[in-house]
Design a protein around this motif. Structure first.
Motif, PDB file in Angstrom:
ATOM      1  N   ALA A  36       3.725  -7.182  11.604  1.00  0.00           N
ATOM      2  CA  ALA A  36       4.304  -7.421  10.278  1.00  0.00           C
ATOM      3  C   ALA A  36       3.827  -6.368   9.287  1.00  0.00           C
ATOM      4  CB  ALA A  36       3.939  -8.824   9.787  1.00  0.00           C
ATOM      5  N   LEU A  37       2.555  -5.972   9.362  1.00  0.00           N
ATOM      6  CA  LEU A  37       2.062  -4.929   8.474  1.00  0.00           C
ATOM      7  C   LEU A  37       2.798  -3.617   8.726  1.00  0.00           C
ATOM      8  CD1 LEU A  37      -1.147  -4.301   6.877  1.00  0.00           C
ATOM      9  CD2 LEU A  37      -0.386  -2.432   8.341  1.00  0.00           C
ATOM     10  N   ILE A  38       2.985  -3.269   9.993  1.00  0.00           N
ATOM     11  CA  ILE A  38       3.716  -2.045  10.345  1.00  0.00           C
ATOM     12  C   ILE A  38       5.156  -2.140   9.846  1.00  0.00           C
ATOM     13  CG2 ILE A  38       4.635  -0.704  12.300  1.00  0.00           C
ATOM     14  CD1 ILE A  38       1.956  -1.483  13.769  1.00  0.00           C
ATOM     15  N   ALA A  39       5.773  -3.312   9.995  1.00  0.00           N
ATOM     16  CA  ALA A  39       7.145  -3.501   9.491  1.00  0.00           C
ATOM     17  C   ALA A  39       7.191  -3.334   7.981  1.00  0.00           C
ATOM     18  CB  ALA A  39       7.667  -4.885   9.893  1.00  0.00           C
ATOM     19  N   GLY A  40       6.178  -3.843   7.281  1.00  0.00           N
ATOM     20  CA  GLY A  40       6.122  -3.678   5.830  1.00  0.00           C
ATOM     21  C   GLY A  40       6.011  -2.216   5.422  1.00  0.00           C
ATOM     22  N   ILE A  63       0.822  -1.211   0.000  1.00  0.00           N
ATOM     23  CA  ILE A  63       0.000   0.000   0.000  1.00  0.00           C
ATOM     24  C   ILE A  63       0.853   1.257   0.000  1.00  0.00           C
ATOM     25  CG2 ILE A  63      -2.097  -1.052   0.921  1.00  0.00           C
ATOM     26  CD1 ILE A  63      -0.567   1.081   3.351  1.00  0.00           C
ATOM     27  N   VAL A  64       1.994   1.207   0.663  1.00  0.00           N
ATOM     28  CA  VAL A  64       2.903   2.356   0.638  1.00  0.00           C
ATOM     29  C   VAL A  64       3.489   2.517  -0.757  1.00  0.00           C
ATOM     30  CG1 VAL A  64       5.102   3.276   1.494  1.00  0.00           C
ATOM     31  CG2 VAL A  64       3.444   2.299   3.089  1.00  0.00           C
ATOM     32  N   TYR A  65       3.981   1.423  -1.326  1.00  0.00           N
ATOM     33  CA  TYR A  65       4.615   1.481  -2.642  1.00  0.00           C
ATOM     34  C   TYR A  65       3.639   1.984  -3.701  1.00  0.00           C
ATOM     35  CZ  TYR A  65       7.116   0.138  -6.830  1.00  0.00           C
ATOM     36  OH  TYR A  65       7.745   0.162  -8.046  1.00  0.00           O
ATOM     37  N   LEU A  66       2.459   1.383  -3.773  1.00  0.00           N
ATOM     38  CA  LEU A  66       1.484   1.786  -4.793  1.00  0.00           C
ATOM     39  C   LEU A  66       1.053   3.237  -4.600  1.00  0.00           C
ATOM     40  CD1 LEU A  66      -0.783  -1.406  -5.065  1.00  0.00           C
ATOM     41  CD2 LEU A  66       1.126  -0.726  -6.546  1.00  0.00           C
ATOM     42  N   GLY A  67       0.876   3.642  -3.347  1.00  0.00           N
ATOM     43  CA  GLY A  67       0.466   5.016  -3.072  1.00  0.00           C
ATOM     44  C   GLY A  67       1.527   6.026  -3.467  1.00  0.00           C
ATOM     45  N   ARG A  81       8.759   2.411   3.176  1.00  0.00           N
ATOM     46  CA  ARG A  81       9.049   3.848   3.276  1.00  0.00           C
ATOM     47  C   ARG A  81      10.549   4.098   3.288  1.00  0.00           C
ATOM     48  NH1 ARG A  81       4.421   5.718   7.658  1.00  0.00           N
ATOM     49  NH2 ARG A  81       2.720   5.837   6.142  1.00  0.00           N
ATOM     50  N   THR A  82      11.297   3.249   3.969  1.00  0.00           N
ATOM     51  CA  THR A  82      12.755   3.365   4.010  1.00  0.00           C
ATOM     52  C   THR A  82      13.359   3.104   2.641  1.00  0.00           C
ATOM     53  OG1 THR A  82      12.789   2.706   6.332  1.00  0.00           O
ATOM     54  CG2 THR A  82      14.854   2.498   5.107  1.00  0.00           C
ATOM     55  N   VAL A  83      12.902   2.048   1.973  1.00  0.00           N
ATOM     56  CA  VAL A  83      13.413   1.701   0.648  1.00  0.00           C
ATOM     57  C   VAL A  83      13.131   2.825  -0.336  1.00  0.00           C
ATOM     58  CG1 VAL A  83      13.056   0.159  -1.324  1.00  0.00           C
ATOM     59  CG2 VAL A  83      13.324  -0.798   0.978  1.00  0.00           C
ATOM     60  N   LEU A  84      11.928   3.362  -0.294  1.00  0.00           N
ATOM     61  CA  LEU A  84      11.552   4.410  -1.251  1.00  0.00           C
ATOM     62  C   LEU A  84      12.238   5.746  -0.943  1.00  0.00           C
ATOM     63  CD1 LEU A  84       7.760   3.629  -1.725  1.00  0.00           C
ATOM     64  CD2 LEU A  84       9.615   3.208  -3.344  1.00  0.00           C
ATOM     65  N   ALA A  85      12.615   5.946   0.305  1.00  0.00           N
ATOM     66  CA  ALA A  85      13.279   7.196   0.673  1.00  0.00           C
ATOM     67  C   ALA A  85      14.754   7.202   0.264  1.00  0.00           C
ATOM     68  CB  ALA A  85      13.172   7.431   2.180  1.00  0.00           C
TER      69      ALA A  85
END
Length: 127
Positions: A113-117, A54-58, A122-126
């Motif tokens: 696990a959802l929070i970790a995802g 959801i973070v990535y797609l958003g 967010r870290t990867v995309l930053a």
């Protein structure tokens, strides 16, 4: 609307097939015991992937993939109805200790696990 339903159905078939294969694999690794390891692994892994997705797609403006990936693939992969059945089965067998552990682990660890995802993506995309 019909196209979206097809996306969800196709994704669901892929996710359910992946869940089945994961369950078989986990069964081989841990054995087929009373504790439903395949279901709990699917729920925890699926929750992590849902958070990251959801973070990535958003952030990438790809929310048009939500129906196929989130609702379909991950909806078919995670197993809340199976979770409910396994909890009832343990209770029906009088294994309230295992049922309580199963519910607690499934809920708490899956949310973690959802929070970790979310944080991972967010870290990867930053970067």
């Amino acid at each position: 609307m019909t196209g979206t339903v097809f996306q969800v159905a196709l994704g669901g078939a892929i996710g359910a097939s992946a869940r089945y294969l994961l369950g078989v694999t986990v069964g081989h690794w841990f054995g087929h015991h009373t504790f439903p390891m395949g279901v709990i692994v699917a729920n925890i892994l699926g929750s992590f992937l849902m958070g990251a997705l959801i973070v990535y797609l958003g952030q990438k403006g790809l929310t048009h993939w939500n129906a196929f990936l989130a609702t379909g693939v991950l909806g078919g992969f995670t197993t809340f109805s199976s979770f409910s059945l396994e909890t009832w089965r343990l209770m029906d067998e009088g294994r309230y200790d295992l049922a309580g552990a199963y519910v607690g682990l499934s809920v708490v660890v899956a949310i973690a696990a959802l929070i970790a995802g979310v944080h991972t993506m967010r870290t990867v995309l930053a970067a």
